[in-house]
Design a protein around this motif. Sequence first.
Motif, PDB file in Angstrom:
ATOM      1  N   ARG A 165       0.828  -1.208   0.000  1.00  0.00           N
ATOM      2  CA  ARG A 165       0.000   0.000   0.000  1.00  0.00           C
ATOM      3  C   ARG A 165       0.861   1.258   0.000  1.00  0.00           C
ATOM      4  NH1 ARG A 165      -2.842  -3.222   3.708  1.00  0.00           N
ATOM      5  NH2 ARG A 165      -2.078  -2.029   5.484  1.00  0.00           N
ATOM      6  N   VAL A 166       1.974   1.214   0.705  1.00  0.00           N
ATOM      7  CA  VAL A 166       2.887   2.366   0.705  1.00  0.00           C
ATOM      8  C   VAL A 166       3.450   2.597  -0.697  1.00  0.00           C
ATOM      9  CG1 VAL A 166       5.059   3.269   1.625  1.00  0.00           C
ATOM     10  CG2 VAL A 166       3.469   2.085   3.138  1.00  0.00           C
ATOM     11  N   LEU A 167       3.778   1.506  -1.382  1.00  0.00           N
ATOM     12  CA  LEU A 167       4.286   1.609  -2.748  1.00  0.00           C
ATOM     13  C   LEU A 167       3.252   2.277  -3.658  1.00  0.00           C
ATOM     14  CD1 LEU A 167       7.001   0.643  -3.937  1.00  0.00           C
ATOM     15  CD2 LEU A 167       5.832  -1.427  -4.691  1.00  0.00           C
ATOM     16  N   CYS A 168       2.000   1.881  -3.512  1.00  0.00           N
ATOM     17  CA  CYS A 168       0.931   2.496  -4.316  1.00  0.00           C
ATOM     18  C   CYS A 168       0.757   3.969  -3.952  1.00  0.00           C
ATOM     19  CB  CYS A 168      -0.382   1.744  -4.097  1.00  0.00           C
ATOM     20  SG  CYS A 168      -0.393   0.054  -4.728  1.00  0.00           S
ATOM     21  N   ALA A 169       0.791   4.270  -2.658  1.00  0.00           N
ATOM     22  CA  ALA A 169       0.634   5.657  -2.225  1.00  0.00           C
ATOM     23  C   ALA A 169       1.745   6.529  -2.790  1.00  0.00           C
ATOM     24  CB  ALA A 169       0.625   5.728  -0.694  1.00  0.00           C
ATOM     25  N   ALA A 170       2.974   6.015  -2.817  1.00  0.00           N
ATOM     26  CA  ALA A 170       4.091   6.784  -3.369  1.00  0.00           C
ATOM     27  C   ALA A 170       3.879   7.061  -4.851  1.00  0.00           C
ATOM     28  CB  ALA A 170       5.397   6.022  -3.144  1.00  0.00           C
ATOM     29  N   PHE A 171       3.418   6.059  -5.592  1.00  0.00           N
ATOM     30  CA  PHE A 171       3.198   6.256  -7.025  1.00  0.00           C
ATOM     31  C   PHE A 171       2.127   7.315  -7.278  1.00  0.00           C
ATOM     32  CE2 PHE A 171       0.486   5.284 -10.696  1.00  0.00           C
ATOM     33  CZ  PHE A 171       1.396   5.516 -11.721  1.00  0.00           C
ATOM     34  N   TYR A 172       0.982   7.212  -6.596  1.00  0.00           N
ATOM     35  CA  TYR A 172      -0.106   8.145  -6.855  1.00  0.00           C
ATOM     36  C   TYR A 172       0.217   9.548  -6.332  1.00  0.00           C
ATOM     37  CZ  TYR A 172      -3.010   4.371  -8.577  1.00  0.00           C
ATOM     38  OH  TYR A 172      -3.510   3.328  -9.334  1.00  0.00           O
ATOM     39  N   ALA A 173       0.996   9.640  -5.263  1.00  0.00           N
ATOM     40  CA  ALA A 173       1.406  10.959  -4.776  1.00  0.00           C
ATOM     41  C   ALA A 173       2.324  11.638  -5.788  1.00  0.00           C
ATOM     42  CB  ALA A 173       2.116  10.818  -3.433  1.00  0.00           C
ATOM     43  N   LYS A 174       3.262  10.881  -6.344  1.00  0.00           N
ATOM     44  CA  LYS A 174       4.146  11.437  -7.368  1.00  0.00           C
ATOM     45  C   LYS A 174       3.347  11.816  -8.615  1.00  0.00           C
ATOM     46  CE  LYS A 174       7.562  10.993 -10.709  1.00  0.00           C
ATOM     47  NZ  LYS A 174       7.416  10.804 -12.165  1.00  0.00           N
ATOM     48  N   SER A 175       2.381  10.982  -8.985  1.00  0.00           N
ATOM     49  CA  SER A 175       1.543  11.275 -10.152  1.00  0.00           C
ATOM     50  C   SER A 175       0.742  12.558  -9.929  1.00  0.00           C
ATOM     51  CB  SER A 175       0.592  10.113 -10.426  1.00  0.00           C
ATOM     52  OG  SER A 175       1.314   8.924 -10.711  1.00  0.00           O
ATOM     53  N   ALA A 176       0.261  12.762  -8.702  1.00  0.00           N
ATOM     54  CA  ALA A 176      -0.504  13.969  -8.396  1.00  0.00           C
ATOM     55  C   ALA A 176       0.342  15.224  -8.619  1.00  0.00           C
ATOM     56  CB  ALA A 176      -1.005  13.916  -6.952  1.00  0.00           C
ATOM     57  N   VAL A 177       1.595  15.162  -8.187  1.00  0.00           N
ATOM     58  CA  VAL A 177       2.477  16.324  -8.379  1.00  0.00           C
ATOM     59  C   VAL A 177       2.718  16.565  -9.865  1.00  0.00           C
ATOM     60  CG1 VAL A 177       4.769  17.272  -7.905  1.00  0.00           C
ATOM     61  CG2 VAL A 177       3.551  16.003  -6.125  1.00  0.00           C
ATOM     62  N   ASP A 178       2.943  15.500 -10.624  1.00  0.00           N
ATOM     63  CA  ASP A 178       3.164  15.656 -12.067  1.00  0.00           C
ATOM     64  C   ASP A 178       1.938  16.264 -12.748  1.00  0.00           C
ATOM     65  OD1 ASP A 178       5.653  14.540 -11.725  1.00  0.00           O
ATOM     66  OD2 ASP A 178       5.059  12.541 -12.409  1.00  0.00           O
ATOM     67  N   LEU A 179       0.740  15.862 -12.313  1.00  0.00           N
ATOM     68  CA  LEU A 179      -0.498  16.324 -12.948  1.00  0.00           C
ATOM     69  C   LEU A 179      -0.861  17.757 -12.556  1.00  0.00           C
ATOM     70  CD1 LEU A 179      -2.639  13.067 -12.614  1.00  0.00           C
ATOM     71  CD2 LEU A 179      -1.716  14.052 -14.730  1.00  0.00           C
ATOM     72  N   MET A 180      -0.176  18.288 -11.537  1.00  0.00           N
ATOM     73  CA  MET A 180      -0.472  19.672 -11.140  1.00  0.00           C
ATOM     74  C   MET A 180      -0.139  20.656 -12.253  1.00  0.00           C
ATOM     75  SD  MET A 180       0.713  19.596  -7.123  1.00  0.00           S
ATOM     76  CE  MET A 180       0.560  21.366  -6.884  1.00  0.00           C
ATOM     77  N   ALA A 181       0.749  20.272 -13.173  1.00  0.00           N
ATOM     78  CA  ALA A 181       1.087  21.151 -14.302  1.00  0.00           C
ATOM     79  C   ALA A 181      -0.107  21.353 -15.229  1.00  0.00           C
ATOM     80  CB  ALA A 181       2.266  20.567 -15.077  1.00  0.00           C
ATOM     81  N   ASN A 182      -1.108  20.463 -15.148  1.00  0.00           N
ATOM     82  CA  ASN A 182      -2.286  20.569 -16.013  1.00  0.00           C
ATOM     83  C   ASN A 182      -3.399  21.412 -15.403  1.00  0.00           C
ATOM     84  OD1 ASN A 182      -0.943  18.784 -17.734  1.00  0.00           O
ATOM     85  ND2 ASN A 182      -1.928  16.993 -16.824  1.00  0.00           N
ATOM     86  N   LEU A 183      -3.179  21.938 -14.199  1.00  0.00           N
ATOM     87  CA  LEU A 183      -4.243  22.675 -13.521  1.00  0.00           C
ATOM     88  C   LEU A 183      -4.448  24.071 -14.090  1.00  0.00           C
ATOM     89  CD1 LEU A 183      -3.541  21.696  -9.798  1.00  0.00           C
ATOM     90  CD2 LEU A 183      -5.343  20.830 -11.284  1.00  0.00           C
ATOM     91  N   GLY A 184      -3.431  24.581 -14.778  1.00  0.00           N
ATOM     92  CA  GLY A 184      -3.543  25.939 -15.299  1.00  0.00           C
ATOM     93  C   GLY A 184      -3.283  26.976 -14.218  1.00  0.00           C
ATOM     94  N   GLY A 185      -3.323  28.236 -14.612  1.00  0.00           N
ATOM     95  CA  GLY A 185      -3.084  29.308 -13.660  1.00  0.00           C
ATOM     96  C   GLY A 185      -1.662  29.317 -13.153  1.00  0.00           C
TER      97      GLY A 185
END
Length: 298
Positions: free
Chosen positions: A106-126
């Motif tokens: 579960r920690v491994l999954c949490a690390a992947f999705y947390a990193k993905s969230a940061v990468d996807l922040m570039a798509n938020l605009g503004g």
Amino acid sequence: MTLKRVRELLNTHFAEASDALVEKAPSELRRGEGTNKPFFIMKIDLVGSTSLLWGKRQATYLKLAHTFLSTVDRITQDYGADDQQVEYAGDGLFAYFPATSGAAQRVLCAAFYAKSAVDLMANLGGAVGALKPRCRIVIHHDMLTVARIGPRAGSILSAIGMPIHKVAKLEEKIGSGVGRATIEFHSQLQRELRKYLNPVYAEEQVLVPPPAPVSFAFEPDAYRNNLAAQLGILNGPTSAASLRDNFFSTPPNSLAAALGINSSPSPTRQPPPAPVYRTEKKVVGYDLSWGMLARELK
């Protein structure tokens, strides 16, 4: 506040702190008590946030911090992190996962999705999207002390211990976008899941031990008989007086030869050989394979 009041606070909290750890569930701890429990620790931090935010409005920082910390906090809790012990540290977050069955995965999954969230922040605009933030992550397994600490009447549960400092120091040494798992985390992961971790090596200089000196078997009987023959006392009983007379009448060179002593001048003592080292590669941790995790979890 006065110095007298400070002394009163110190004495009060010093007296109520337990002198030893106790065996209790964290929820049953009283103020000043602590217990040891195994945890998985995840530390995630934004890389270069100071330079990213240089000259930006305070509102931009607020929007970035709230978006990043709140999203990652939610992700880690969804994968089992203790919602009572999350810790925000500047632009980073510590999450603590009780070491129950399946927690490492579960920690491994949490690390992947947390990193993905940061990468996807570039798509938020503004302003936040324009910053294109990046992160780095460390995951670790160790024993932590859970203690009930705080000046308030109820106080709060806190995870404390040297492993937290170890994780923080390690996180400072890795690059942007890197997810680093420690050797202790790797040992807790099921064997079939270790394919998501790539070993990281460091070179180490190891001293090569010098060759062992050659030793020869010592034959006391032959040595004694040879000495007796040189002193002329091989046959028959020998008194102390005759042994003494024979010893002092034996030529020095013959006596030295009998005793195995080299009568020639001692050679000059040679300096000990310089130490010899060899280079060995040692595993110091594991990098998370984001590509393999993406193929499995997307």
